[in-house]
Write a protein that holds these residues in place. Structure first.
Motif, PDB file in Angstrom:
ATOM      1  N   LEU A   1      11.634  -0.068  -0.052  1.00 60.36           N
ATOM      2  CA  LEU A   1      11.770  -0.286   1.386  1.00 60.36           C
ATOM      3  C   LEU A   1      12.137   1.007   2.120  1.00 60.36           C
ATOM      4  O   LEU A   1      11.686   1.227   3.250  1.00 60.36           O
ATOM      5  N   ARG A   2      12.932   1.844   1.523  1.00 60.85           N
ATOM      6  CA  ARG A   2      13.304   3.100   2.175  1.00 60.85           C
ATOM      7  C   ARG A   2      12.097   4.028   2.303  1.00 60.85           C
ATOM      8  O   ARG A   2      11.885   4.600   3.389  1.00 60.85           O
ATOM      9  N   PRO A   3      11.290   4.205   1.253  1.00 56.27           N
ATOM     10  CA  PRO A   3      10.056   4.977   1.444  1.00 56.27           C
ATOM     11  C   PRO A   3       9.124   4.355   2.481  1.00 56.27           C
ATOM     12  O   PRO A   3       8.512   5.068   3.283  1.00 56.27           O
ATOM     13  N   PHE A   4       9.035   3.025   2.485  1.00 60.26           N
ATOM     14  CA  PHE A   4       8.199   2.353   3.483  1.00 60.26           C
ATOM     15  C   PHE A   4       8.681   2.692   4.890  1.00 60.26           C
ATOM     16  O   PHE A   4       7.879   3.015   5.783  1.00 60.26           O
TER      17      PHE A   4
ATOM     18  N   GLY B   1       0.813  -1.216   0.000  1.00 55.82           N
ATOM     19  CA  GLY B   1       0.000   0.000   0.000  1.00 55.82           C
ATOM     20  C   GLY B   1       0.843   1.261   0.000  1.00 55.82           C
ATOM     21  O   GLY B   1       0.559   2.221  -0.730  1.00 55.82           O
ATOM     22  N   ILE B   2       1.895   1.272   0.803  1.00 51.74           N
ATOM     23  CA  ILE B   2       2.769   2.444   0.843  1.00 51.74           C
ATOM     24  C   ILE B   2       3.535   2.575  -0.469  1.00 51.74           C
ATOM     25  O   ILE B   2       3.711   3.686  -0.992  1.00 51.74           O
ATOM     26  N   ALA B   3       3.966   1.452  -1.037  1.00 56.71           N
ATOM     27  CA  ALA B   3       4.656   1.492  -2.329  1.00 56.71           C
ATOM     28  C   ALA B   3       3.751   2.108  -3.396  1.00 56.71           C
ATOM     29  O   ALA B   3       4.203   2.932  -4.211  1.00 56.71           O
ATOM     30  N   THR B   4       2.480   1.732  -3.396  1.00 50.38           N
ATOM     31  CA  THR B   4       1.533   2.270  -4.376  1.00 50.38           C
ATOM     32  C   THR B   4       1.358   3.774  -4.189  1.00 50.38           C
ATOM     33  O   THR B   4       1.320   4.539  -5.160  1.00 50.38           O
ATOM     34  N   ALA B   5       1.250   4.211  -2.930  1.00 50.59           N
ATOM     35  CA  ALA B   5       1.085   5.638  -2.653  1.00 50.59           C
ATOM     36  C   ALA B   5       2.333   6.425  -3.051  1.00 50.59           C
ATOM     37  O   ALA B   5       2.236   7.538  -3.586  1.00 50.59           O
TER      38      ALA B   5
END
Length: 299
Positions: free
Chosen positions: A52-55, A14-18
């Motif tokens: 992974l870093r954005p997550f 979900g965070i990757a998509t955002a």
């Protein structure tokens, strides 16, 4: 190593998509003479990746109730910087890789000059996003974010780590030297991801120190697992050519410790990283899951 919670992989996706949506917004297609540069930037940034870093940036900020609009802005900046580093690392003058994220590297798809400019542009854009008022209404916080990323990415951090990596072979380095190298090359930006969430969320000093210790162990666990996968993985899993570090005689944890001891070290560091999060209680569940995932992942 603890099992992953059922919420982790959906949260990661979900965070990757955002983040993808935010990156798409800051990198719209353009016409005109600069079209090829922007097309190459989009190719590099929007071509997949673990995110992974954005997550880590968003999940840390979530613990402090930071609005997603702010944390996604910071997460996009981190991903732009990370992608710049990959584009430049892949160049013939650096690691000379032909495959990244399962597709031809930027200098192969376009050319070396374009790849250099892509990296330059992405690095610059990362700081533009952090300076934008949409990141945080307080300019002092934005300045702190810019300074923190500059320190993590520059000659005290990632760039210095890459320079040492190019210069030092495994027979010239001991465990302390390789650990320092990877703390700079990989760990410094991972440390920024946690620091960014803490800065945006006005964390206490105790909380910041706990996150700094977590990021330190997470970064090492992540890099050791990368070194293991360079030996055990395949191009389909990794999205890049495996075995190059070992073949080039690079200073890696596997070269120094051997495969099994490296795996044990990564698992120990993953567990240790989770222990630093005790002061956050259940709020840190996703960060604990990330520490476990960093060790058991296959890509």
């Amino acid at each position: 190593m603890a099992d992953l919670s059922p919420a982790f992989l959906p949260a990661l996706e979900g965070i990757a998509t955002a983040v993808e949506a935010r990156l798409e917004a800051v990198l719209p297609p353009v016409e005109g003479p600069e079209h090829r540069l922007l097309a190459a930037m989009r190719y590099a940034v929007l071509g997949g990746g673990k995110r992974l870093r954005p997550f880590l940036t968003v999940a840390t900020a979530d613990m402090f109730g930071v609005p997603r609009a702010q944390s996604l802005q910071a997460a996009a900046a981190v991903e732009l910087l990370h992608t710049y580093s990959l584009v430049h690392d892949d160049l013939p003058a650096m690691d000379d890789d032909a495959l990244r994220r399962g597709q031809p590297t930027v200098h192969v798809k376009f050319d070396e000059a374009v790849a250099i400019l892509v990296g330059d542009a992405l690095l610059t854009m990362a700081f533009e996003l952090l300076a934008d008022a949409r990141l945080h209404p307080d300019a002092r916080v934005r300045v702190q974010m810019v300074q923190a990323l500059a320190q993590a990415a520059g000659p005290q951090g990632m760039v210095a780590g890459q320079a040492i990596d190019l210069a030092v072979s495994h027979d010239e380095a001991d465990l302390a030297a390789i650990t320092r190298l990877q703390q700079m090359k990989t760990g410094a930006v991972i440390g920024f991801c946690c620091a960014a969430g803490a800065l945006l969320g006005a964390a206490t000093e105790e909380q910041r120190l706990a996150l700094k210790a977590y990021a330190h162990d997470l970064g090492l666990a992540f890099q050791i697992t990368d070194d293991v996968l360079d030996v055990t993985g395949n191009a389909t899993q990794l999205g890049k050519s495996p075995g190059k570090d070992m073949a080039a005689g690079k200073a890696t944890f596997v070269a120094l410790l051997g495969l099994e001891q490296a795996r044990q070290q990564a698992a120990m560091l993953g567990d240790q990283a989770s222990q630093h999060l005790e002061i956050f209680g259940e709020r840190a569940k996703l960060l604990r899951d990330l520490a476990a995932f960093a060790v058991v992942r296959e890509f």
